[in-house]
Design a protein around this motif. Structure first.
Motif, short mmCIF file in Angstrom:
data_model
loop_
_atom_site.label_atom_id
_atom_site.label_comp_id
_atom_site.label_asym_id
_atom_site.label_seq_id
_atom_site.Cartn_x
_atom_site.Cartn_y
_atom_site.Cartn_z
N UNK A 35 -4.75 14.90 -7.99
CA UNK A 35 -4.63 15.08 -9.43
C UNK A 35 -5.85 15.67 -10.10
N UNK A 36 -6.96 15.86 -9.36
CA UNK A 36 -8.16 16.46 -9.91
C UNK A 36 -8.93 17.12 -8.79
N UNK A 37 -9.75 18.12 -9.15
CA UNK A 37 -10.52 18.87 -8.16
C UNK A 37 -12.01 18.68 -8.46
N UNK A 38 -12.81 18.30 -7.46
CA UNK A 38 -14.24 18.05 -7.71
C UNK A 38 -15.08 19.31 -7.84
N UNK A 39 -14.53 20.48 -7.54
CA UNK A 39 -15.32 21.71 -7.55
C UNK A 39 -15.47 22.24 -8.97
N UNK A 40 -16.65 22.80 -9.27
CA UNK A 40 -16.85 23.48 -10.54
C UNK A 40 -16.08 24.79 -10.58
N UNK A 41 -16.06 25.48 -9.44
CA UNK A 41 -15.28 26.71 -9.33
C UNK A 41 -14.44 26.60 -8.06
N UNK A 42 -13.14 26.63 -8.22
CA UNK A 42 -12.24 26.49 -7.07
C UNK A 42 -11.51 27.82 -6.86
N UNK A 43 -11.48 28.27 -5.60
CA UNK A 43 -10.84 29.55 -5.30
C UNK A 43 -9.33 29.46 -5.20
N UNK A 44 -8.80 28.23 -5.27
CA UNK A 44 -7.36 28.05 -5.15
C UNK A 44 -6.73 27.85 -6.53
N UNK A 45 -5.41 27.95 -6.54
CA UNK A 45 -4.67 27.96 -7.79
C UNK A 45 -4.34 26.53 -8.24
N UNK A 46 -4.68 26.22 -9.48
CA UNK A 46 -4.37 24.90 -10.04
C UNK A 46 -3.16 24.93 -10.98
N UNK A 47 -2.61 26.14 -11.24
CA UNK A 47 -1.56 26.26 -12.23
C UNK A 47 -0.17 26.42 -11.61
N UNK A 48 -0.12 26.49 -10.29
CA UNK A 48 1.18 26.68 -9.64
C UNK A 48 2.04 25.41 -9.74
N UNK A 49 3.30 25.60 -9.94
CA UNK A 49 4.25 24.49 -9.95
C UNK A 49 4.62 24.15 -8.51
N UNK A 50 4.61 22.88 -8.20
CA UNK A 50 4.92 22.44 -6.84
C UNK A 50 6.09 21.49 -6.86
N UNK A 51 6.99 21.66 -5.91
CA UNK A 51 8.16 20.79 -5.82
C UNK A 51 7.79 19.49 -5.12
N UNK A 52 8.57 18.43 -5.30
CA UNK A 52 8.27 17.17 -4.59
C UNK A 52 8.24 17.34 -3.08
N UNK A 53 9.15 18.17 -2.51
CA UNK A 53 9.15 18.39 -1.06
C UNK A 53 7.87 19.09 -0.62
#
Length: 516
Positions: free
Chosen positions: A433-451
């Motif tokens: 539910x949270x990312x410890x990095x100040x700058x993360x190269x991965x996407x935090x805005x993508x919608x993810x399904x429960x599966x």
């Protein structure tokens, strides 16, 4: 004469023709030279323009490098200043509340008899004497250093042993002494740990670790000179140089050989606080010895020998706990005849032994009834053993235990694995539910399904946690035991989990990298 004139004119014509050809060649040469010069000029102009452009770019790069260097120098200076500030703050925190911890195994390190016999006032004087003695050993520590003392002992057992040995007149006198000791200083505690040798030992070990991990603790004195059982614990702590420098052994009776070999500094207050001799075991009263012998005889009444822990009290102090066999008591044995035969060979054993209970009334049964009861008891014991074996817990990887199982959809697994670049999930952000990095190269805005989330959780369980079973993070997304074991075999060909996080006798597919 006409012929001579014609010859002369012919010669002039030839020379004119030659001159014309020379002039044509000269003009052609000049034209060719001009063309060559024009072409060369064009080439040089092009190269000049290229060099001027490159020079311009170099000047831009130089200016950028100069600015970057200056910015870097400023950042380095700011960082150095911040580091110095942090060092000062850290030193201030470490020196703000410095203290020395004194942890005493009270069942073996005994206070002077004159302190104990003065009751509450003696306890207060003992506390003050101990504080003064420890403060004198603090060396270059600040004058405001606090001294924290914790004495762990079986108070009722120790009071009984001291009364039986003639050191005190009553158990209440010892209780008053402990109250006075505790009330003398806010940081002084005399703790009753009850019966059992390991109760005091475990408290002292855990408290020592806690204080040594505290930056404000400047020194730890362990009052354990009488007990060789602490030697492995001290060897473990001595592996760290900084810890070793803060550790001391507080001596009352002579330090046992096993503790001397650890090489730690031994502090002796020269009878100012503690007794330097051991309590004499032959001064235990006959009544207490008879009661202990009666308990031993009842326990061995069936004639079956057993092993009993006997706390040795030799003069050189080389052992505290040994295993000796007790012979079965019989009516003709000396133990049965003499009520003064001691069943406990030292005051430490008397301190940690449970008080004797009154013997139950003897009951007689007919022979047939006795055999029937014995058969039923044997059957009940067999059934209980089978039930225990049936309910025996499965293998556990450690204190943390197994990770909760995750059910997943194989199609979702493949879908998650195929994501690349900006379409790749941030694993920590999705699961925790949270990312410890100040700058993360991965996407935090993508919608993810429960599966997909369950599939991602399963994939992260394939990566072992750095701390393994010692991990204390409740929401850790990594694996703490190998999830790929099926019917005694690890199904992961490139398993990174160490063998200790697999069930015993697990077979591995090759290659196996877990213990690299």
């Amino acid at each position: 004469m006409a012929a001579s004139l014609d010859s002369t004119l012919s010669i002039f014509r030839q020379r004119c023709a030659a001159l014309n050809r020379y002039q044509d060649d000269h003009q052609l040469l000049l034209n060719d030279m001009m063309k060559h010069c024009e072409m060369l000029e064009s080439t040089l102009q092009t190269q000049t323009d290229t060099l001027q452009h490159e020079l311009f770019n170099c000047r831009l790069d130089l200016d950028d490098a100069r600015n970057s260097r200056r910015n870097l120098q400023q950042q380095v200076q700011a960082t150095e200043a911040r580091i110095q500030q942090l060092i000062k703050e850290n030193d201030a925190h470490q020196n703000r509340h410095p203290y020395a911890a004194v942890l005493i195994d009270g069942d073996g390190l005994l206070f002077r008899e004159d302190f104990v016999n003065d009751g509450m006032e003696g306890g207060k004087r003992a506390a003050q004497a101990l504080r003064d003695a420890v403060a004198g050993r603090c060396g270059n520590l600040p004058s405001k250093v606090e001294i924290v003392v914790k004495v762990c002992a079986n108070l009722s057992g120790l009071a009984t042993a001291m009364r039986n040995a003639g050191s005190i007149s009553s158990e209440n006198l010892f209780k008053q002494f402990t109250l006075g000791f505790t009330q003398a200083k806010a940081s002084f505690d005399f703790i009753d740990v009850g019966f059992g040798k390991e109760r005091a030992d475990s408290k002292i070990r855990e408290d020592a670790r806690w204080h040594l991990n505290n930056v404000n603790c400047q020194m730890v004195l362990l009052g354990i000179s009488h007990d060789s059982g602490y030697a492995p614990f001290l060897d473990e702590l001595s592996n760290d140089r900084e810890t070793r420098e803060r550790l001391r052994i507080l001596e009352g009776s002579p330090t046992v050989r096993e503790l001397v070999t650890t090489g730690l500094e031994i502090v002796n207050f020269n009878d100012a606080v503690f007794r330097s001799d051991k309590m004499q075991v032959d001064r235990i009263s006959s009544a207490a010895a008879a009661a202990a012998a009666a308990v031993a005889n009842r326990m061995n009444g069936g004639g079956i020998g057993r092993k009993s822990p006997v706390h040795g009290n030799t003069t050189n102090g080389t052992t505290r706990s040994e295993e000796t066999k007790e012979k079965p008591a019989s009516p003709s044995s000396p133990a049965a005849k003499s009520p003064t035969t001691p069943a406990v060979t030292s005051y430490a054993a008397a301190t940690n032994a449970a008080p004797p209970a009154a013997p139950p009334p003897a009951m007689k049964f007919p022979t047939a009834t006795t055999k029937s009861l014995q058969a039923k008891a044997a059957a009940a014991a067999s059934a209980a053993a089978a039930l225990v074996e049936k309910n025996k817990p499965s293998w556990s990887p450690g204190d943390r235990g197994f990770d909760p199982p995750v059910t997943y959809n194989p199609i979702a697994i493949e879908s998650v694995k195929k994501r690349r670049g900006p379409d790749k999930f941030c694993n920590v952000y999705v699961i925790a539910g949270s990312c410890p990095k100040d700058y993360c190269e991965y996407n935090h805005k993508l919608k993810i399904t429960p599966d997909e989330k369950k599939a991602l959780m399963f994939l992260m369980r394939q990566s072992p946690c750095t701390y393994g079973q010692d991990c204390t993070m409740e929401g850790c997304i990594y694996g703490h035991n190998c999830p790929s074991v099926r019917e005694g075999q690890c199904m992961q060909p490139f398993c990174r989990f160490p063998s200790s996080l697999h069930p015993p006798k697990t077979k591995f597919k090759q290659p196996y990298f877990g213990d690299d």
